[in-house]
Enzyme design. Structure first.
Site, PDB file in Angstrom:
ATOM      1  CG  ASP A 191      -2.065   0.964   1.117  1.00 22.28           C
ATOM      2  OD1 ASP A 191      -3.218   0.522   1.024  1.00 22.28           O
ATOM      3  OD2 ASP A 191      -1.800   2.195   1.097  1.00 22.28           O
ATOM      4  CG  ASN A 223     -12.080  -0.597   4.148  1.00 19.57           C
ATOM      5  OD1 ASN A 223     -12.470  -0.966   5.251  1.00 19.57           O
ATOM      6  ND2 ASN A 223     -10.919   0.008   3.968  1.00 19.57           N
ATOM      7  N   GLY A 237     -15.466   3.212   3.912  1.00 19.47           N
ATOM      8  CA  GLY A 237     -14.080   3.596   3.664  1.00 19.47           C
ATOM      9  C   GLY A 237     -13.495   3.092   2.363  1.00 19.47           C
ATOM     10  CD  GLN A 238     -14.877  -0.782  -2.307  1.00 24.66           C
ATOM     11  OE1 GLN A 238     -15.990  -1.082  -1.865  1.00 24.66           O
ATOM     12  NE2 GLN A 238     -14.332  -1.390  -3.350  1.00 24.66           N
ATOM     13  CG  HIS A 288      -8.579  -2.890  -2.387  1.00 20.50           C
ATOM     14  ND1 HIS A 288      -9.564  -2.273  -3.116  1.00 20.50           N
ATOM     15  CD2 HIS A 288      -8.459  -2.169  -1.248  1.00 20.50           C
ATOM     16  CE1 HIS A 288     -10.021  -1.229  -2.450  1.00 20.50           C
ATOM     17  NE2 HIS A 288      -9.375  -1.137  -1.306  1.00 20.50           N
ATOM     18  CG  LEU A 289      -7.662  -9.514   1.808  1.00 19.78           C
ATOM     19  CD1 LEU A 289      -8.847  -9.178   2.705  1.00 19.78           C
ATOM     20  CD2 LEU A 289      -7.566 -11.024   1.593  1.00 19.78           C
ATOM     21  CG  HIS A 290      -6.823  -2.966   3.216  1.00 15.75           C
ATOM     22  ND1 HIS A 290      -6.088  -1.811   3.077  1.00 15.75           N
ATOM     23  CD2 HIS A 290      -8.027  -2.715   2.642  1.00 15.75           C
ATOM     24  CE1 HIS A 290      -6.811  -0.892   2.446  1.00 15.75           C
ATOM     25  NE2 HIS A 290      -7.994  -1.415   2.171  1.00 15.75           N
TER      26      HIS A 290
END
Ligand code: 5GP
Ligand code: ZN
Length: 122
Positions: A39, A95, A101-102, A108-110
């Protein structure tokens, strides 16, 4: 015609462009279906995003449209965590929706780790 949920959609999607190599990224690992990269604004010592190569707007659309691709994303997240030395202790976050918060509407996977986390999240 493409839409935000069209798996072939690439034109104006940041993460489609990143997967295509048109946007620079620090890729840490990849499979034939998924890409993991750091990120740009990390929130923990390890903060990696795992995305499917194909465009899906969020986790639910991925789960519905291509469940095996969702499984690949989660397995790659675990592989990244292992490589980062997180020893099975990490947080995975999808998210989903602007209100949660997206900000990028390509699933996408944090993968977050390397520090203690509080619950509930902020
Ligand atoms: P969201 O808020 O949609 O769950 O997460 C989007 C994430 O993408 C944020 O954590 C943000 O820092 C990250 N991000 C936004 N633009 C870029 C970029 O161009 N490159 C990388 N590597 N990460 C990005
Ligand atoms: Zn996309």
């Amino acid at each position: 015609m493409s839409s935000s949920s069209d798996p072939g959609h690439t034109g104006d999607c940041l993460f489609c462009r990143l997967v295509a190599g048109d946007v620079p990224a620090e890729v840490v690992e990849a499979t034939d279906r998924s890409v993991a990269f750091r990120d740009v604004n990390p929130q923990a010592p390890t903060h990696v995003l795992v995305v499917p190569r194909a465009h899906h707007a969020n986790a639910v659309e991925l789960a519905t449209g291509d469940p095996e691709a969702l499984a690949d994303v989660v397995r790659l997240a675990d592989s990244v965590a292992e490589a980062e030395g997180l020893a099975g202790d990490y947080r995975l976050v999808f998210n989903t929706g602007a209100g949660a918060g997206q900000t990028v509407f390509h699933t996408h996977l944090h993968v977050l780790g390397g520090r203690p986390f509080t619950w509930p999240p902020g």
